[in-house]
Design an enzyme around this catalytic site. Structure first.
Site, mmCIF file in Angstrom:
data_model
loop_
_atom_site.group_PDB
_atom_site.id
_atom_site.type_symbol
_atom_site.label_atom_id
_atom_site.label_comp_id
_atom_site.label_asym_id
_atom_site.label_seq_id
_atom_site.Cartn_x
_atom_site.Cartn_y
_atom_site.Cartn_z
ATOM 1 N N LYS A 83 0.855 -1.073 -0.024
ATOM 2 C CA LYS A 83 -0.065 -0.066 -0.252
ATOM 3 C C LYS A 83 0.825 1.257 0.012
ATOM 4 C CE LYS A 83 -4.445 0.904 2.366
ATOM 5 N NZ LYS A 83 -4.831 0.793 3.880
HETATM 6 C C1 E4P Z 1 -8.288 1.528 3.945
HETATM 7 O O1 E4P Z 1 -7.683 0.925 3.336
HETATM 8 C C2 E4P Z 1 -8.015 2.274 5.005
HETATM 9 O O2 E4P Z 1 -7.376 1.581 6.112
HETATM 10 C C3 E4P Z 1 -9.370 2.654 5.824
HETATM 11 O O3 E4P Z 1 -10.552 2.099 5.008
HETATM 12 C C4 E4P Z 1 -9.537 3.975 6.384
HETATM 13 O O4 E4P Z 1 -10.829 4.111 7.049
HETATM 14 P P1 E4P Z 1 -10.881 5.302 8.078
HETATM 15 O O5 E4P Z 1 -11.272 6.610 7.312
HETATM 16 O O6 E4P Z 1 -12.352 4.870 8.841
HETATM 17 O O7 E4P Z 1 -9.776 5.296 8.939
#
Ligand code: E4P
Length: 217
Positions: A83
């Site tokens: 990522k």
């Molecule tokens: C996605 O890969 C992220 O880890 C996640 O969906 C972020 O979510 P949040 O905005 O609720 O922290």
């Protein structure tokens, strides 16, 4: 639609996995912190639990360092998706890491133009953050629809991974628009099973079963 679970909590992943609800897992530094575990150790455990992609996020901000971290994360298991953030350096890292045959999830996407760049850089997944757009009174779902249209216009194969899913409506609307994947916290996936009329109907059926003295086993 593929379901990824947005957590580094192995017990929660195991519970959903038993039901066939887990097509992959996404983590980020905040979720790793919440787990209280070492990133390499917990990512390895998760990757061994599920068949699908497990996203593990780099923490460097310049391209060369992201590439080095990405290569290390990718070595954890064959199903790791590295990522990287949607910055110019993140796009450079995406190009190199995907060129080496790794799955890459380009994260922290908040505009359709960013998503277009991620597709051109060879991203396997683009992660538009719905909830965080809603937090600032913008329409996260509009972004999913815009990306869907642009990717379909040109046949990009980058998968739209609806992220920052906070509600069951986010899940429903992402599916309706045609996001390829959604990643949601375990609680949101479980909440999708809930309906007030289901609970009410079941209560009535159970009352009648008791009145009628129905026994099955
Ligand atoms: C996605 O890969 C992220 O880890 C996640 O969906 C972020 O979510 P949040 O905005 O609720 O922290």
């Amino acid at each position: 639609m593929k379901f990824f679970v947005d957590t580094a909590d192995v017990d929660a992943i195991a519970e959903l996995n038993e039901l066939g609800m887990v097509d992959g897992v996404t983590t980020n530094p905040s979720l790793i912190m919440k787990s209280g575990r070492d990133i390499l150790e917990v990512t390895k455990e998760i990757a061994g639990m599920v068949d699908g992609p497990v996203s593990a996020e780099v923490i460097a901000t310049d391209a060369d360092a992201m590439i080095a971290e990405g290569r290390k994360l990718a070595k954890i298991a064959d199903n790791i998706a590295v990522k990287v953030p949607l910055t110019w350096d993140g796009l450079k890292a995406c190009k190199v890491l995907s060129g080496e045959g790794n799955m890459v999830n380009v994260t922290l996407c908040f505009s359709a133009n960013q998503a277009l760049l991620a597709a051109k850089a060879g991203g396997t997944f683009i992660s538009p953050f719905i909830g965080r757009l809603d937090d600032i009174n913008l329409d996260g779902m509009e972004l999913i629809a815009d990306i869907r249209q642009i990717y379909d216009n040109y046949g990009y194969e980058t998968q739209i991974l609806a992220a920052s899913i906070r509600t069951v409506n986010h899940a429903f609307q992402s599916a309706q628009i045609g996001a390829d994947v959604m990643t949601a916290p375990p609680a949101v996936i479980k909440a999708m099973a809930k309906h007030v009329l289901t609970d009410k109907g079941l209560e009535a059926f159970l009352k009648d079963a008791e009145t009628a003295g129905i026994k099955i086993v």
